[in-house]
Design an enzyme around this catalytic site. Structure first.
Site, mmCIF file in Angstrom:
data_model
loop_
_atom_site.group_PDB
_atom_site.id
_atom_site.type_symbol
_atom_site.label_atom_id
_atom_site.label_comp_id
_atom_site.label_asym_id
_atom_site.label_seq_id
_atom_site.Cartn_x
_atom_site.Cartn_y
_atom_site.Cartn_z
ATOM 1 N N ARG A 36 -0.879 1.234 5.569
ATOM 2 C CA ARG A 36 0.022 0.391 4.789
ATOM 3 C C ARG A 36 0.140 0.915 3.368
ATOM 4 O O ARG A 36 -0.721 1.644 2.864
ATOM 5 C CB ARG A 36 -0.465 -1.054 4.760
ATOM 6 C CG ARG A 36 -1.801 -1.248 4.016
ATOM 7 C CD ARG A 36 -1.603 -1.649 2.554
ATOM 8 N NE ARG A 36 -2.861 -1.700 1.834
ATOM 9 C CZ ARG A 36 -3.320 -0.719 1.085
ATOM 10 N NH1 ARG A 36 -2.665 0.411 0.980
ATOM 11 N NH2 ARG A 36 -4.471 -0.853 0.427
ATOM 12 N N GLU A 42 -1.424 -6.554 -6.361
ATOM 13 C CA GLU A 42 -2.678 -5.802 -6.265
ATOM 14 C C GLU A 42 -3.841 -6.606 -6.831
ATOM 15 O O GLU A 42 -3.729 -7.224 -7.890
ATOM 16 C CB GLU A 42 -2.548 -4.487 -7.030
ATOM 17 C CG GLU A 42 -3.256 -3.335 -6.385
ATOM 18 C CD GLU A 42 -2.625 -2.928 -5.062
ATOM 19 O OE1 GLU A 42 -3.251 -3.174 -4.006
ATOM 20 O OE2 GLU A 42 -1.522 -2.382 -5.066
ATOM 21 N N ASP A 45 -5.356 -10.439 -3.354
ATOM 22 C CA ASP A 45 -5.573 -10.947 -1.996
ATOM 23 C C ASP A 45 -6.916 -11.668 -1.887
ATOM 24 O O ASP A 45 -7.043 -12.642 -1.147
ATOM 25 C CB ASP A 45 -5.437 -9.845 -0.939
ATOM 26 C CG ASP A 45 -6.363 -8.663 -1.141
ATOM 27 O OD1 ASP A 45 -6.832 -8.455 -2.275
ATOM 28 O OD2 ASP A 45 -6.617 -7.934 -0.160
ATOM 29 N N GLY A 131 -8.896 8.378 2.724
ATOM 30 C CA GLY A 131 -9.215 8.376 1.308
ATOM 31 C C GLY A 131 -8.005 8.419 0.409
ATOM 32 O O GLY A 131 -8.122 8.630 -0.798
ATOM 33 N N GLY A 133 -5.865 5.860 -0.085
ATOM 34 C CA GLY A 133 -5.431 4.547 -0.541
ATOM 35 C C GLY A 133 -4.347 3.935 0.316
ATOM 36 O O GLY A 133 -3.663 3.001 -0.106
ATOM 37 N N SER A 135 -4.974 2.767 3.440
ATOM 38 C CA SER A 135 -5.678 1.893 4.377
ATOM 39 C C SER A 135 -5.885 2.523 5.747
ATOM 40 O O SER A 135 -5.618 1.924 6.785
ATOM 41 C CB SER A 135 -4.966 0.550 4.512
ATOM 42 O OG SER A 135 -5.878 -0.450 4.884
ATOM 43 N N SER A 136 -6.431 3.724 5.738
ATOM 44 C CA SER A 136 -6.810 4.355 7.007
ATOM 45 C C SER A 136 -7.885 3.533 7.718
ATOM 46 O O SER A 136 -7.949 3.522 8.948
ATOM 47 C CB SER A 136 -7.300 5.784 6.761
ATOM 48 O OG SER A 136 -8.403 5.794 5.865
ATOM 49 N N ASP A 182 -4.941 -5.689 3.991
ATOM 50 C CA ASP A 182 -4.805 -4.444 4.747
ATOM 51 C C ASP A 182 -4.783 -4.692 6.247
ATOM 52 O O ASP A 182 -3.970 -4.122 6.977
ATOM 53 C CB ASP A 182 -5.949 -3.495 4.395
ATOM 54 C CG ASP A 182 -5.904 -3.022 2.955
ATOM 55 O OD1 ASP A 182 -4.938 -3.369 2.247
ATOM 56 O OD2 ASP A 182 -6.842 -2.324 2.538
ATOM 57 N N TYR A 232 -15.145 -2.447 -7.502
ATOM 58 C CA TYR A 232 -14.448 -3.481 -6.716
ATOM 59 C C TYR A 232 -15.208 -4.805 -6.722
ATOM 60 O O TYR A 232 -14.647 -5.855 -7.073
ATOM 61 C CB TYR A 232 -14.207 -2.975 -5.290
ATOM 62 C CG TYR A 232 -13.324 -3.853 -4.451
ATOM 63 C CD1 TYR A 232 -11.955 -3.609 -4.362
ATOM 64 C CD2 TYR A 232 -13.848 -4.927 -3.743
ATOM 65 C CE1 TYR A 232 -11.131 -4.419 -3.582
ATOM 66 C CE2 TYR A 232 -13.035 -5.740 -2.969
ATOM 67 C CZ TYR A 232 -11.686 -5.473 -2.892
ATOM 68 O OH TYR A 232 -10.883 -6.277 -2.129
#
Length: 399
Positions: A36, A42, A45, A131, A133, A135-136, A182, A232
């Site tokens: 995504r 940002e 969520d 890596g 960003g 959302s793997s 995500d 985070y």
């Protein structure tokens, strides 16, 4: 120039061939789920806010079948971006996190799935940059739960339930206290639609996002500062502290007037964190309205404002991302741009005229490379709103 990723067909074909060569048989289940990009909203969520992501055409694929052992699971990834052991075995009856780290996303989903999973063999492949960003991790989690439903014949009807299982996997097996965005966009994505997510009540609304004449350009700065994971949880704690000082239980009940409670007595950092959350929620609601009205100029301005807030109030941008955003804002045909994802590097998302893409990419690439002293080169991907998880028909020509 715009980078090419491995095509969907090639990802599926490679997965099937690798399964055949590794396990000596044909897979009978294949599932995929998308990565995504978040257009706006940002770091809200996990603060009961609204977010507006879209699913990408880039996906993670899992092919496999039951191996008719009691509980042994044998899983291999053929994605080149993985720098750990690419094949591992574990027991579905005694799941524990450990090395290799990529397998923890699969294990976590299995752990929270709600029933014991039989032994299986599987191959995982992806064209979602790891890596980057994009959302793997959520793509892998949602592909896993889609695969498991077919493997076990268990049906999970509610999209929110699927997303929550995948979110728990990330919390408990990857130690990342992420919000729900995500996983939910990977579960609910649709073609030509963005997804407005109410993260307080897990209510979703598909927002028309017809990109004819427009393009969504993802720019990978190729910078990833180590602060991203450690900061985070710090941001989450600061947001909660600010909320308590304002005497509120949810940021959905907050307005900019509530920020007065943080002036003077509170640490200015908490004031800025709360201000970002409150104003970003407003911007996201306004962005959804702009897309409904096909007001893409308004959408672009809101994206620009979002980046400024993330940079100045939430402090999750970095020097290289700011250079990339500045270069993009001055490029031809650009309506708006912002960092996307957790921050401290990686990607920006840009809305621009489709006819201007080639010239814009050349200009952005030149300026960015020069201003970072040639240390990094950006990579560029074009994207459009795409569909969510699905089973793949193995009778197709990939055989």
């Amino acid at each position: 120039m715009v980078s090419k990723v491995i095509s969907f067909d090639e990802v599926v074909k490679t997965s099937i061939e690798t399964f055949r060569n590794t396990f000596g048989s044909e897979p009978d289940i294949a599932a995929c789920a998308p990565g995504r990009v978040n257009l706006i909203g940002e770091h809200v969520d996990y603060n009961d806010g609204f977010v507006l992501p879209m699913a990408l055409p880039m996906v993670t694929v899992i092919v496999g079948k039951k191996n008719y052992t009691a509980s042994t699971c044998d899983v291999l990834t053929c994605f080149e971006g993985i720098r750990e052991e690419k094949r591992a075995q574990f027991e579905s009856t005694s799941i524990a996190k450990g090395a290799p780290k990529w397998l923890n996303y699969v294990k976590g989903v299995m752990f929270h799935f709600g029933q014991t999973v039989p032994g299986f063999n599987a191959v995982i492949h992806s064209n979602v940059p790891v890596g980057g960003g994009l959302s793997s991790s959520a793509a892998l989690e949602v592909a896993t739960i889609t695969f498991l439903q077919q493997l076990t014949a268990r049906k999970i009807e509610k999209d929110s339930d699927k997303a929550l299982i995948c979110q728990k996997a990330e919390h408990t097996f990857a130690n990342m206290p992420c919000g729900i965005m995500d996983q939910l966009i990977s579960v609910c994505g649709q073609k030509n639609r963005a997804l407005l997510i109410d993260c307080r009540y897990l209510i979703t609304e598909l927002i028309p996002f017809e990109t004819a004449g427009l393009a969504v350009l993802i720019c990978n700065s190729n910078v990833k500062h180590e602060l991203s994971s450690s900061e985070y949880p710090v941001r989450r704690k600061q947001c909660q502290q600010a909320l308590e000082l304002m005497g509120l239980k949810s940021y959905r009940d907050a307005t900019e007037k509530n920020l007065d409670a943080l002036k003077g007595a509170a640490d200015e950092v908490l004031l800025r964190r709360a201000r970002h959350v409150i104003t970003e929620i407003k911007r996201t609601i306004a962005a959804a309205e702009a897309l409904r009205a096909n007001d893409f100029e308004r959408m672009g301005k809101l994206m620009n404002e979002s980046h400024k807030s993330l940079r100045d109030d939430f402090n999750v941008s970095c020097h290289e991302l700011d250079i990339l955003v500045e270069a993009t804002m001055g490029a031809p045909g650009v309506l708006g741009t912002r960092m996307t994802g957790g921050g401290f590097g990686v990607c920006t998302v840009t809305l621009l005229s489709k006819s201007a893409v080639e010239d814009a990419v050349k200009e952005i690439d030149t300026i960015y490379s020069r201003k970072v002293g040639g240390k990094y080169r950006a990579r560029f991907y074009l994207a459009e709103p795409s569909e969510g998880p699905r089973l793949i028909n193995l009778d197709h020509c990939w055989r």
